[in-house]
Design a protein around this motif. Structure first.
Motif, PDB file in Angstrom:
ATOM      1  N   ASP A  57       0.805  -1.223   0.000  1.00  0.00           N
ATOM      2  CA  ASP A  57       0.000   0.000   0.000  1.00  0.00           C
ATOM      3  C   ASP A  57       0.837   1.272   0.000  1.00  0.00           C
ATOM      4  O   ASP A  57       0.329   2.344  -0.308  1.00  0.00           O
ATOM      5  N   HIS A  58       2.100   1.167   0.397  1.00  0.00           N
ATOM      6  CA  HIS A  58       2.947   2.360   0.485  1.00  0.00           C
ATOM      7  C   HIS A  58       3.916   2.502  -0.689  1.00  0.00           C
ATOM      8  O   HIS A  58       4.862   3.278  -0.626  1.00  0.00           O
ATOM      9  N   ARG A  59       3.682   1.752  -1.755  1.00  0.00           N
ATOM     10  CA  ARG A  59       4.500   1.914  -2.959  1.00  0.00           C
ATOM     11  C   ARG A  59       4.221   3.281  -3.576  1.00  0.00           C
ATOM     12  O   ARG A  59       3.152   3.826  -3.387  1.00  0.00           O
ATOM     13  N   PRO A  60       5.155   3.815  -4.348  1.00  0.00           N
ATOM     14  CA  PRO A  60       6.424   3.259  -4.804  1.00  0.00           C
ATOM     15  C   PRO A  60       7.548   3.525  -3.809  1.00  0.00           C
ATOM     16  O   PRO A  60       7.485   4.458  -3.009  1.00  0.00           O
ATOM     17  N   TYR A  61       8.569   2.681  -3.890  1.00  0.00           N
ATOM     18  CA  TYR A  61       9.769   2.832  -3.079  1.00  0.00           C
ATOM     19  C   TYR A  61      10.907   3.290  -3.991  1.00  0.00           C
ATOM     20  O   TYR A  61      11.160   2.648  -5.017  1.00  0.00           O
ATOM     21  N   PRO A  62      11.573   4.370  -3.640  1.00  0.00           N
ATOM     22  CA  PRO A  62      12.614   4.888  -4.533  1.00  0.00           C
ATOM     23  C   PRO A  62      13.850   3.994  -4.605  1.00  0.00           C
ATOM     24  O   PRO A  62      14.544   3.976  -5.621  1.00  0.00           O
ATOM     25  N   THR A  63      14.123   3.244  -3.540  1.00  0.00           N
ATOM     26  CA  THR A  63      15.317   2.386  -3.499  1.00  0.00           C
ATOM     27  C   THR A  63      14.980   1.105  -2.745  1.00  0.00           C
ATOM     28  O   THR A  63      13.990   1.041  -2.005  1.00  0.00           O
ATOM     29  N   LEU A  64      15.838   0.124  -2.908  1.00  0.00           N
ATOM     30  CA  LEU A  64      15.681  -1.117  -2.141  1.00  0.00           C
ATOM     31  C   LEU A  64      15.817  -0.831  -0.650  1.00  0.00           C
ATOM     32  O   LEU A  64      15.097  -1.418   0.164  1.00  0.00           O
ATOM     33  N   ASP A  65      16.722   0.060  -0.276  1.00  0.00           N
ATOM     34  CA  ASP A  65      16.873   0.403   1.138  1.00  0.00           C
ATOM     35  C   ASP A  65      15.571   0.958   1.725  1.00  0.00           C
ATOM     36  O   ASP A  65      15.235   0.664   2.879  1.00  0.00           O
ATOM     37  N   ALA A  66      14.844   1.746   0.956  1.00  0.00           N
ATOM     38  CA  ALA A  66      13.565   2.281   1.435  1.00  0.00           C
ATOM     39  C   ALA A  66      12.555   1.152   1.624  1.00  0.00           C
ATOM     40  O   ALA A  66      11.804   1.134   2.602  1.00  0.00           O
ATOM     41  N   LEU A  67      12.540   0.207   0.696  1.00  0.00           N
ATOM     42  CA  LEU A  67      11.656  -0.949   0.826  1.00  0.00           C
ATOM     43  C   LEU A  67      12.029  -1.778   2.049  1.00  0.00           C
ATOM     44  O   LEU A  67      11.149  -2.210   2.812  1.00  0.00           O
ATOM     45  N   LEU A  68      13.326  -1.994   2.277  1.00  0.00           N
ATOM     46  CA  LEU A  68      13.770  -2.768   3.440  1.00  0.00           C
ATOM     47  C   LEU A  68      13.409  -2.063   4.745  1.00  0.00           C
ATOM     48  O   LEU A  68      13.022  -2.712   5.718  1.00  0.00           O
ATOM     49  N   ALA A  69      13.511  -0.744   4.768  1.00  0.00           N
ATOM     50  CA  ALA A  69      13.126   0.008   5.970  1.00  0.00           C
ATOM     51  C   ALA A  69      11.634  -0.142   6.234  1.00  0.00           C
ATOM     52  O   ALA A  69      11.207  -0.322   7.387  1.00  0.00           O
ATOM     53  N   ALA A  70      10.822  -0.094   5.173  1.00  0.00           N
ATOM     54  CA  ALA A  70       9.376  -0.281   5.330  1.00  0.00           C
ATOM     55  C   ALA A  70       9.065  -1.697   5.804  1.00  0.00           C
ATOM     56  O   ALA A  70       8.180  -1.904   6.642  1.00  0.00           O
ATOM     57  N   SER A  71       9.805  -2.675   5.287  1.00  0.00           N
ATOM     58  CA  SER A  71       9.621  -4.062   5.711  1.00  0.00           C
ATOM     59  C   SER A  71       9.920  -4.219   7.195  1.00  0.00           C
ATOM     60  O   SER A  71       9.149  -4.849   7.935  1.00  0.00           O
ATOM     61  N   ASP A  72      11.035  -3.644   7.637  1.00  0.00           N
ATOM     62  CA  ASP A  72      11.401  -3.722   9.054  1.00  0.00           C
ATOM     63  C   ASP A  72      10.323  -3.087   9.931  1.00  0.00           C
ATOM     64  O   ASP A  72       9.914  -3.667  10.936  1.00  0.00           O
ATOM     65  N   GLU A  73       9.880  -1.907   9.538  1.00  0.00           N
ATOM     66  CA  GLU A  73       8.867  -1.206  10.339  1.00  0.00           C
ATOM     67  C   GLU A  73       7.583  -2.015  10.430  1.00  0.00           C
ATOM     68  O   GLU A  73       7.005  -2.168  11.510  1.00  0.00           O
ATOM     69  N   ALA A  74       7.141  -2.576   9.311  1.00  0.00           N
ATOM     70  CA  ALA A  74       5.914  -3.384   9.317  1.00  0.00           C
ATOM     71  C   ALA A  74       6.104  -4.661  10.129  1.00  0.00           C
ATOM     72  O   ALA A  74       5.184  -5.112  10.815  1.00  0.00           O
ATOM     73  N   ALA A  75       7.297  -5.241  10.079  1.00  0.00           N
ATOM     74  CA  ALA A  75       7.562  -6.474  10.838  1.00  0.00           C
ATOM     75  C   ALA A  75       7.544  -6.214  12.339  1.00  0.00           C
ATOM     76  O   ALA A  75       7.111  -7.070  13.110  1.00  0.00           O
ATOM     77  N   TYR A  76       8.024  -5.049  12.754  1.00  0.00           N
ATOM     78  CA  TYR A  76       8.007  -4.724  14.181  1.00  0.00           C
ATOM     79  C   TYR A  76       6.578  -4.598  14.711  1.00  0.00           C
ATOM     80  O   TYR A  76       6.345  -4.738  15.906  1.00  0.00           O
TER      81      TYR A  76
END
Length: 197
Positions: A57-76
């Protein structure tokens, strides 16, 4: 006016993006894919629909690092129900070829004790380990974590799932990364299953 490039600049730029001229990167494809396709990709990394929808729902991600940060936040933010759902799709690591039967029995017994105590499968991220080191790390991890109380183990398990999801995302979007419950994974996010006990 067309910008001028020094020789090799375009090639380096395209190599950095992981694409050849005229092709889209996996991240660009993910950013523009229909929501259902994006969620499907994410579910191969961590089987939590809540987590997958939140990231998609929060796409687009400008970089893989941004996607990984979103993944971490959602996982927490995974709830106990989300964790249960994600854990149901995980499996024990596949033992290296040629592992002796005593190792198979030790892993099976340790996993059974863990599952009896905590009511779910054991997961661990085996970052940068060779298949030969993985067995010792898994056995050591199970035995060590059996001493945790259930709340403490839920926290450790959630962090291992977060690390697994991160490694699987890197594998999918960059084509590299070793974080998996199995060193012999056949596809990103899918850990091969060991035969039933």
């Amino acid at each position: 006016m067309t910008p001028t490039h020094l020789p090799g600049q375009v090639a380096i730029s395209e190599q950095t993006r992981g694409t050849t001229p005229g092709t889209r990167s996996p991240l660009e494809h993910f950013n523009t894919a229909p929501a259902a396709d994006a969620v499907h990709i994410l579910l191969t990394c961590l089987h939590s629909p809540h987590w997958a929808h939140r990231i998609a729902d929060h796409r687009p991600y400008p970089t893989l690092d941004a996607l990984l940060a979103a993944s971490d936040e959602a996982a927490y933010d995974l709830t106990p129900g989300d964790l249960t759902e994600a854990l149901a799709e995980e499996s024990l690591p596949v033992l290296p070829k040629g592992a002796y039967s005593a190792a198979r029995m030790a892993l099976s017994a340790a996993h059974a004790a863990y599952e009896t105590r905590f009511g779910h499968r054991f997961v661990i991220c085996l970052d940068d380990l060779s298949p030969n080191e993985a067995l010792d790390r898994v056995l050591e991890g199970i035995r060590s974590r059996l001493t945790n109380d259930p709340e403490e183990e839920r926290t450790v398990t959630a962090d291992e799932l977060r690390r697994l999801a991160r490694g699987r995302l890197v594998s999918h979007f960059r084509g590299a990364g070793n974080c998996a419950t199995s060193p012999n994974s056949a596809a990103p996010g899918k850990s091969p299953h060991i035969p039933p006990r």
